[in-house]
Design a protein around this motif. Structure first.
Motif, PDB file in Angstrom:
ATOM      1  N   MET A 160     -10.424   4.006   1.070  1.00 32.03           N
ATOM      2  CA  MET A 160      -9.075   3.588   1.434  1.00 32.03           C
ATOM      3  C   MET A 160      -8.555   2.523   0.475  1.00 32.03           C
ATOM      4  O   MET A 160      -7.399   2.549   0.071  1.00 32.03           O
ATOM      5  N   SER A 161      -9.431   1.580   0.137  1.00 31.19           N
ATOM      6  CA  SER A 161      -9.009   0.480  -0.730  1.00 31.19           C
ATOM      7  C   SER A 161      -8.723   0.987  -2.142  1.00 31.19           C
ATOM      8  O   SER A 161      -8.107   0.290  -2.929  1.00 31.19           O
ATOM      9  N   GLN A 162      -9.196   2.186  -2.435  1.00 33.57           N
ATOM     10  CA  GLN A 162      -8.897   2.781  -3.736  1.00 33.57           C
ATOM     11  C   GLN A 162      -7.700   3.711  -3.648  1.00 33.57           C
ATOM     12  O   GLN A 162      -7.409   4.469  -4.567  1.00 33.57           O
ATOM     13  N   GLY A 163      -7.044   3.662  -2.511  1.00 31.63           N
ATOM     14  CA  GLY A 163      -5.804   4.414  -2.369  1.00 31.63           C
ATOM     15  C   GLY A 163      -6.011   5.887  -2.094  1.00 31.63           C
ATOM     16  O   GLY A 163      -5.091   6.677  -2.233  1.00 31.63           O
TER      17      GLY A 163
ATOM     18  N   ASP B 195       1.312   4.983  -1.486  1.00 36.44           N
ATOM     19  CA  ASP B 195       1.420   4.548  -0.101  1.00 36.44           C
ATOM     20  C   ASP B 195       1.087   3.068   0.021  1.00 36.44           C
ATOM     21  O   ASP B 195       0.643   2.426  -0.929  1.00 36.44           O
ATOM     22  N   ALA B 197      -1.249   1.467   1.598  1.00 36.85           N
ATOM     23  CA  ALA B 197      -2.645   1.049   1.440  1.00 36.85           C
ATOM     24  C   ALA B 197      -2.946   0.789  -0.038  1.00 36.85           C
ATOM     25  O   ALA B 197      -3.565  -0.207  -0.393  1.00 36.85           O
ATOM     26  N   GLN B 198      -2.492   1.701  -0.887  1.00 35.43           N
ATOM     27  CA  GLN B 198      -2.678   1.497  -2.317  1.00 35.43           C
ATOM     28  C   GLN B 198      -1.936   0.253  -2.782  1.00 35.43           C
ATOM     29  O   GLN B 198      -2.440  -0.515  -3.611  1.00 35.43           O
ATOM     30  N   ALA B 199      -0.749   0.061  -2.275  1.00 32.93           N
ATOM     31  CA  ALA B 199       0.052  -1.100  -2.677  1.00 32.93           C
ATOM     32  C   ALA B 199      -0.644  -2.397  -2.287  1.00 32.93           C
ATOM     33  O   ALA B 199      -0.702  -3.343  -3.069  1.00 32.93           O
ATOM     34  N   ALA B 201      -3.862  -2.851  -1.786  1.00 35.91           N
ATOM     35  CA  ALA B 201      -5.046  -3.022  -2.624  1.00 35.91           C
ATOM     36  C   ALA B 201      -4.649  -3.577  -3.985  1.00 35.91           C
ATOM     37  O   ALA B 201      -5.239  -4.532  -4.480  1.00 35.91           O
ATOM     38  N   ARG B 205      -5.572  -7.138  -5.833  1.00 36.61           N
ATOM     39  CA  ARG B 205      -6.243  -7.174  -7.132  1.00 36.61           C
ATOM     40  C   ARG B 205      -5.431  -7.952  -8.157  1.00 36.61           C
ATOM     41  O   ARG B 205      -5.975  -8.608  -9.033  1.00 36.61           O
TER      42      ARG B 205
END
Lengths: 210, 210
Positions: A160-163, B195, B197-199, B201, B205
DNA sequence: AGCGACGTCACCCTCGCGGGTGACCCGGAT
DNA sequence: ATCCGGGTCACCCGCGAGGGTGACGTCGCT
């Protein structure tokens, strides 16, 4: 008999800073440094330091996991976790993983010296400002397994954290999408969140993912 | 004329470690320390340090934003960012925010001394191992506005990182859900993600959110 | 043998998310 | 006067996400 303190941090500057301070503590004869949790695990059996100061946030094996393994193999190891001011979750986790105490990274010179001296006498350390965070210490230690993320759940959270989508995670792990969704639902419950975005945020804050 | 170096880090241990090292650099007469970006901004006008060593990761005003404001008000300020090994995005961002150079936190004693000495002579610093990360430096500086997150977009991203729904974010910011969705779409495009979640993360980072 | 934790998979259903598009207003730059 | 970036809002649409539930297998512990 010599008294040895082992300092573990991935930043050389921090290592040197700590070394300067700890070397001045009465009763400390030797100060060693390590750059990773792996190095600590490898060297402990031979060097048997009397006290280990370990940063929580490290690449590779994190401070938590390193402490857990170390204490698991060597119940007499004394570990003090060094933590930033804002990750109380990690502090509580550290104690539940076997750390004897913890210190905020912005402690003063004097507080650090005192803490090391106390720890060498066998006392556990509790920073006053975070004492309440440890009120649940016993709960953490005896926490039913239902609240720790399992390996699979951590893999899904990492995806999930990798999208990745549930489908993508499934293909990566050779699982059906439905299975991934099951793991997702369970880890959401454990983390107390409602969706993947919250899970990812919490994962980062707790250091579960990087 | 005295030469002053100002060290800024939220961890006292790091400050003291750096002070020990920097104090030994030939040509450095005074070493001051600050615990936050805000403190640096407040003290710079009066103290006019010749060089500032600043950590990227700090609570409150981050090192990036502090540098941007400082250099914006005082174009002659020399800032060297201190960064962990793994946040190249932040390094590139730091330079685009006005930092004269950067150093990895695990540089050796000698490298740090040499870097400070060079910086005091007016040279910019580029760590060899990360030189490529700065190849896009001009692109970053002259980057069209379409790729920097706007204030609103950052607010929406922050809401996402706190696990809020578009509707909740809208209520917090006194916007309609549709407007939030528009900002979300735009910031997704800018970040190159699909999405929230990617944003989230990517936000963590890059240090956009904490 | 029983129990519980874990892992795997399936079905249903609802809803929010994300994409596309269009519109209006404002302020600064050209 | 024009253009453009930013902000605000609205509509439609499709799909994936998340919740609920049930099932079956394998461990390890008691």
């Amino acid at each position: 008999m010599t008294t040895t303190v082992l300092i573990c941090d991935d930043h050389r500057i921090v290592r040197e800073g700590l070394r300067q301070i700890v070397a001045g503590v009465p009763g400390v004869d030797r100060v060693e440094t390590a750059a990773s949790g792996e190095e600590v695990l490898a060297r402990f059996p031979h060097e048997r330091p009397d006290l280990i100061l370990m940063d929580v946030r490290m690449p590779g094996l994190g401070g938590l996991e390193a402490t857990r393994r170390l204490v698991s193999d060597n119940p007499d190891a004394k570990v003090i976790m060094l933590t930033a001011a804002d990750d109380r979750d990690q502090v509580a986790a550290a104690v539940s993983h076997g750390a004897r105490g913890y210190l905020l990274k912005d402690v003063s010179h004097e507080e650090l010296c005192a803490a090391v001296a106390h720890a060498l006498q066998g006392l556990d350390l509790v920073e006053p400002s975070l004492r309440r965070a440890l009120a649940g210490r016993e709960q953490l230690r005896t926490m039913p397994p239902g609240t720790q993320l399992t390996e699979r759940e951590l893999q899904v959270l990492t995806g999930m954290s990798q999208g990745k989508s549930n489908n993508q995670i499934g293909r990566d792990l050779y699982l059906s999408e439905d299975t991934v969704k099951t793991h997702a639902r369970r880890l959401f419950r454990k983390l107390g969140v409602n969706d993947r975005a919250q899970a990812v945020a919490l994962g980062f804050r707790r250091g579960l993912v990087t």
